[in-house]
Motif scaffolding. Structure first.
Motif, PDB file in Angstrom:
ATOM      1  N   LYS A 258      10.231   8.384  11.709  1.00 34.00           N
ATOM      2  CA  LYS A 258      11.316   9.024  11.496  1.00 34.00           C
ATOM      3  C   LYS A 258      12.263   8.741  12.778  1.00 34.00           C
ATOM      4  O   LYS A 258      11.701   9.062  13.932  1.00 34.00           O
ATOM      5  CB  LYS A 258      11.247  10.588  11.176  1.00 34.00           C
ATOM      6  N   GLU A 259      13.455   8.373  12.430  1.00 37.86           N
ATOM      7  CA  GLU A 259      14.411   8.210  13.699  1.00 37.86           C
ATOM      8  C   GLU A 259      15.631   9.059  13.811  1.00 37.86           C
ATOM      9  O   GLU A 259      16.023   9.949  12.756  1.00 37.86           O
ATOM     10  CB  GLU A 259      15.077   6.887  13.574  1.00 37.86           C
ATOM     11  N   SER A 260      16.114   9.424  15.194  1.00 33.95           N
ATOM     12  CA  SER A 260      16.963  10.503  15.145  1.00 33.95           C
ATOM     13  C   SER A 260      18.108   9.850  16.392  1.00 33.95           C
ATOM     14  O   SER A 260      17.462   9.268  16.974  1.00 33.95           O
ATOM     15  CB  SER A 260      16.436  11.886  15.583  1.00 33.95           C
TER      16      SER A 260
ATOM     17  N   PRO B  28      17.686  12.787  21.395  1.00 39.73           N
ATOM     18  CA  PRO B  28      16.476  13.091  22.097  1.00 39.73           C
ATOM     19  C   PRO B  28      15.973  14.295  21.715  1.00 39.73           C
ATOM     20  O   PRO B  28      16.701  15.406  21.514  1.00 39.73           O
ATOM     21  CB  PRO B  28      16.739  12.574  23.805  1.00 39.73           C
ATOM     22  N   GLY B  29      14.421  14.522  21.833  1.00 44.34           N
ATOM     23  CA  GLY B  29      14.068  15.795  22.026  1.00 44.34           C
ATOM     24  C   GLY B  29      12.849  15.973  21.032  1.00 44.34           C
ATOM     25  O   GLY B  29      12.539  15.037  20.558  1.00 44.34           O
ATOM     26  N   LEU B  30      12.407  17.142  21.004  1.00 41.49           N
ATOM     27  CA  LEU B  30      10.973  17.181  20.178  1.00 41.49           C
ATOM     28  C   LEU B  30      11.432  17.744  18.745  1.00 41.49           C
ATOM     29  O   LEU B  30      12.318  18.372  18.469  1.00 41.49           O
ATOM     30  CB  LEU B  30      10.500  18.406  20.855  1.00 41.49           C
ATOM     31  N   ARG B  31      10.723  16.909  17.517  1.00 40.69           N
ATOM     32  CA  ARG B  31      10.823  17.132  16.179  1.00 40.69           C
ATOM     33  C   ARG B  31       9.713  16.707  15.701  1.00 40.69           C
ATOM     34  O   ARG B  31       8.816  16.241  16.118  1.00 40.69           O
ATOM     35  CB  ARG B  31      12.319  16.348  15.914  1.00 40.69           C
ATOM     36  N   LEU B  32       9.526  17.200  14.303  1.00 37.58           N
ATOM     37  CA  LEU B  32       8.452  17.106  13.680  1.00 37.58           C
ATOM     38  C   LEU B  32       8.476  15.438  12.828  1.00 37.58           C
ATOM     39  O   LEU B  32       9.384  15.205  12.139  1.00 37.58           O
ATOM     40  CB  LEU B  32       8.135  17.990  12.513  1.00 37.58           C
ATOM     41  N   GLN B  33       7.419  14.556  13.194  1.00 31.73           N
ATOM     42  CA  GLN B  33       7.273  13.547  12.218  1.00 31.73           C
ATOM     43  C   GLN B  33       6.922  13.984  11.035  1.00 31.73           C
ATOM     44  O   GLN B  33       7.393  13.344   9.874  1.00 31.73           O
ATOM     45  CB  GLN B  33       6.333  12.503  13.072  1.00 31.73           C
ATOM     46  N   ASN B  34       5.847  14.840  11.067  1.00 35.57           N
ATOM     47  CA  ASN B  34       5.300  15.553   9.797  1.00 35.57           C
ATOM     48  C   ASN B  34       4.609  16.778  10.095  1.00 35.57           C
ATOM     49  O   ASN B  34       4.738  17.192  11.464  1.00 35.57           O
ATOM     50  CB  ASN B  34       4.264  14.575   9.097  1.00 35.57           C
ATOM     51  N   HIS B  35       3.998  17.492   9.424  1.00 34.27           N
ATOM     52  CA  HIS B  35       3.702  18.917   9.723  1.00 34.27           C
ATOM     53  C   HIS B  35       2.298  18.961  10.690  1.00 34.27           C
ATOM     54  O   HIS B  35       1.779  20.113  11.028  1.00 34.27           O
ATOM     55  CB  HIS B  35       3.442  19.753   8.456  1.00 34.27           C
ATOM     56  N   LYS B  36       1.888  17.814  10.731  1.00 31.06           N
ATOM     57  CA  LYS B  36       0.688  17.685  11.896  1.00 31.06           C
ATOM     58  C   LYS B  36       0.967  16.626  13.118  1.00 31.06           C
ATOM     59  O   LYS B  36       0.091  16.488  13.799  1.00 31.06           O
ATOM     60  CB  LYS B  36      -0.647  17.153  11.174  1.00 31.06           C
TER      61      LYS B  36
ATOM     62  N   VAL C  35       5.508  14.569  31.014  1.00 28.33           N
ATOM     63  CA  VAL C  35       5.903  13.353  30.356  1.00 28.33           C
ATOM     64  C   VAL C  35       7.442  12.896  30.623  1.00 28.33           C
ATOM     65  O   VAL C  35       8.330  13.692  30.189  1.00 28.33           O
ATOM     66  CB  VAL C  35       5.548  13.177  28.897  1.00 28.33           C
ATOM     67  N   SER C  36       7.661  11.733  31.345  1.00 26.71           N
ATOM     68  CA  SER C  36       8.919  11.261  31.563  1.00 26.71           C
ATOM     69  C   SER C  36       9.069   9.858  31.395  1.00 26.71           C
ATOM     70  O   SER C  36       8.208   8.845  30.988  1.00 26.71           O
ATOM     71  CB  SER C  36       9.188  11.530  32.956  1.00 26.71           C
ATOM     72  N   GLY C  37      10.439   9.620  31.221  1.00 28.24           N
ATOM     73  CA  GLY C  37      10.635   8.132  30.814  1.00 28.24           C
ATOM     74  C   GLY C  37      11.792   7.900  29.596  1.00 28.24           C
ATOM     75  O   GLY C  37      12.287   8.851  29.310  1.00 28.24           O
ATOM     76  N   ARG C  38      11.867   6.681  29.054  1.00 28.41           N
ATOM     77  CA  ARG C  38      12.317   6.340  27.900  1.00 28.41           C
ATOM     78  C   ARG C  38      11.577   5.706  26.589  1.00 28.41           C
ATOM     79  O   ARG C  38      10.766   4.930  26.977  1.00 28.41           O
ATOM     80  CB  ARG C  38      13.620   5.325  28.054  1.00 28.41           C
ATOM     81  N   GLY C  39      11.642   6.651  25.556  1.00 26.25           N
ATOM     82  CA  GLY C  39      10.676   6.092  24.580  1.00 26.25           C
ATOM     83  C   GLY C  39      10.420   7.072  23.605  1.00 26.25           C
ATOM     84  O   GLY C  39      10.885   8.070  23.370  1.00 26.25           O
ATOM     85  N   ASP C  40       9.264   6.709  22.710  1.00 32.03           N
ATOM     86  CA  ASP C  40       9.172   7.618  21.692  1.00 32.03           C
ATOM     87  C   ASP C  40       7.558   8.013  22.056  1.00 32.03           C
ATOM     88  O   ASP C  40       6.558   7.044  22.185  1.00 32.03           O
ATOM     89  CB  ASP C  40       9.122   7.110  20.318  1.00 32.03           C
ATOM     90  N   VAL C  41       7.349   9.341  22.016  1.00 34.89           N
ATOM     91  CA  VAL C  41       5.794   9.883  22.054  1.00 34.89           C
ATOM     92  C   VAL C  41       5.461  10.639  21.021  1.00 34.89           C
ATOM     93  O   VAL C  41       6.255  11.443  20.595  1.00 34.89           O
ATOM     94  CB  VAL C  41       5.649  10.501  23.514  1.00 34.89           C
TER      95      VAL C  41
ATOM     96  N   SER D 113       0.872  -1.140  -0.180  1.00 34.18           N
ATOM     97  CA  SER D 113      -0.141   0.009  -0.002  1.00 34.18           C
ATOM     98  C   SER D 113       0.855   1.060   0.012  1.00 34.18           C
ATOM     99  O   SER D 113       2.152   1.278   0.707  1.00 34.18           O
ATOM    100  CB  SER D 113      -0.995   0.148   1.128  1.00 34.18           C
ATOM    101  N   GLU D 114       0.313   2.341  -0.643  1.00 34.87           N
ATOM    102  CA  GLU D 114       1.159   3.506  -0.695  1.00 34.87           C
ATOM    103  C   GLU D 114       1.127   4.255   1.099  1.00 34.87           C
ATOM    104  O   GLU D 114       1.993   4.949   1.256  1.00 34.87           O
ATOM    105  CB  GLU D 114       0.424   4.435  -1.295  1.00 34.87           C
ATOM    106  N   LEU D 115       0.210   3.457   1.736  1.00 41.35           N
ATOM    107  CA  LEU D 115       0.410   4.051   3.101  1.00 41.35           C
ATOM    108  C   LEU D 115       1.651   3.610   3.837  1.00 41.35           C
ATOM    109  O   LEU D 115       2.162   4.481   4.604  1.00 41.35           O
ATOM    110  CB  LEU D 115      -0.782   3.212   4.081  1.00 41.35           C
ATOM    111  N   PHE D 116       2.335   2.509   3.362  1.00 41.34           N
ATOM    112  CA  PHE D 116       3.483   2.300   3.942  1.00 41.34           C
ATOM    113  C   PHE D 116       4.760   2.789   3.014  1.00 41.34           C
ATOM    114  O   PHE D 116       5.819   2.247   3.330  1.00 41.34           O
ATOM    115  CB  PHE D 116       3.967   0.755   3.784  1.00 41.34           C
ATOM    116  N   SER D 117       4.527   3.933   2.353  1.00 44.30           N
ATOM    117  CA  SER D 117       5.665   4.414   1.699  1.00 44.30           C
ATOM    118  C   SER D 117       6.728   5.270   2.719  1.00 44.30           C
ATOM    119  O   SER D 117       6.317   5.525   4.052  1.00 44.30           O
ATOM    120  CB  SER D 117       5.522   5.500   1.026  1.00 44.30           C
ATOM    121  N   ALA D 118       8.087   5.421   2.406  1.00 46.50           N
ATOM    122  CA  ALA D 118       8.915   5.922   3.119  1.00 46.50           C
ATOM    123  C   ALA D 118       8.423   7.258   3.924  1.00 46.50           C
ATOM    124  O   ALA D 118       8.795   7.499   5.143  1.00 46.50           O
ATOM    125  CB  ALA D 118      10.036   6.077   2.563  1.00 46.50           C
ATOM    126  N   GLU D 119       7.707   7.919   3.339  1.00 54.76           N
ATOM    127  CA  GLU D 119       7.190   9.286   3.941  1.00 54.76           C
ATOM    128  C   GLU D 119       6.382   9.070   5.383  1.00 54.76           C
ATOM    129  O   GLU D 119       6.432   9.956   6.189  1.00 54.76           O
ATOM    130  CB  GLU D 119       6.787  10.411   3.034  1.00 54.76           C
TER     131      GLU D 119
END
Length: 244
Positions: A13-15, A18-26, A78-84, A3-9
């Protein structure tokens, strides 16, 4: 499965940092190794060992101010280790990095998340009277760190190097060093055009050197520090608290 749903975009996204970043514009992604502050109810998914602690029940300091100003959406730690992953009604998300000496005044309804290294308080928007439809109180952020803000639509950033006027319900945030005020529509020649009301009762004014972010939407005040009902009920007590 294909499916196009599983396209790379659309993949997470991995970095390495740590910190706040955009997965996409929403969608905002917080790669968590420590803690940050977020709007209650904004979490849409998380992975890892993550704790969520509501902060709206302290009864003193900022939290008392939030309650008295009609605060309807308290913060959570929000605290700990992981992705939110966080979002707010599919609004557009923008990141702002503050450095020491910077100050940002922002409508609480547009605060999504921020680094716990930032200092914040609720302040009276000077020069904006009770009669305005705009939120009388704003969150003011200082210090060094990143904050994620939301807009309904693609905003415009106005450089304030001349008198600037904005619909108070479209003003998202501005340099805390700017001088603010408000004008009735009649004072600006906007009260009536050919005998018809323009619908613009008040206009916020900005002076000094800095910027104002304006979204292409007019919405009632609300959020972390903006519900008008609470503002209009608290009078002198609020003035004393928020003038600190």
């Amino acid at each position: 499965m294909r499916s196009e749903l599983f396209s790379a975009e659309n993949l997470e996204k991995e970095s390495a940092q740590p910190g706040l970043r955009l997965q996409n514009h929403k969608l905002l992604k917080a790669e968590l190794n420590g803690e940050f502050m977020a709007r209650v109810g904004s979490m849409v998914a998380y992975q890892g060992q993550v704790n969520f602690e509501a902060l709206g029940s302290g009864g003193i300091g900022k939290f008392l101010k939030q309650k008295l100003t009609g605060e309807g959406v308290p913060l959570m730690r929000v605290s700990g280790r992981g992705d939110v992953f966080l979002a707010e009604n599919a609004a557009d998300i923008h990141l702002i990095d503050l450095e020491h000496g910077d100050g940002l005044s922002i409508n609480g309804a547009n605060v999504l998340a921020f680094d716990s290294t930032l200092n914040y308080d609720i302040k009276l928007v000077k020069g904006v009277g009770m009669a305005s439809n705009a939120g009388l109180f704003n969150c003011v952020f200082t210090g060094a760190g990143r904050i994620a803000v939301t807009t309904k639509g693609t905003p415009v950033v106005l450089t304030v190097d001349q008198p600037t006027y904005v619909d108070p319900q479209a003003a998202i945030c501005w340099s805390a060093s700017l001088q603010t005020g408000y004008h009735r529509a009649e004072q600006m020649g906007l009260g009536t055009l050919l005998g018809r009301s323009t619908g613009e009762r008040f206009t916020m004014s900005f002076a000094g050197q800095g910027f104002v972010v304006v979204q292409p939407s007019e919405e009632p005040p609300g959020g972390l520090a903006g519900a008008a009902q609470g503002q209009q009920q608290s009078g002198g007590l609020l003035g004393n608290l928020l003038g600190d």
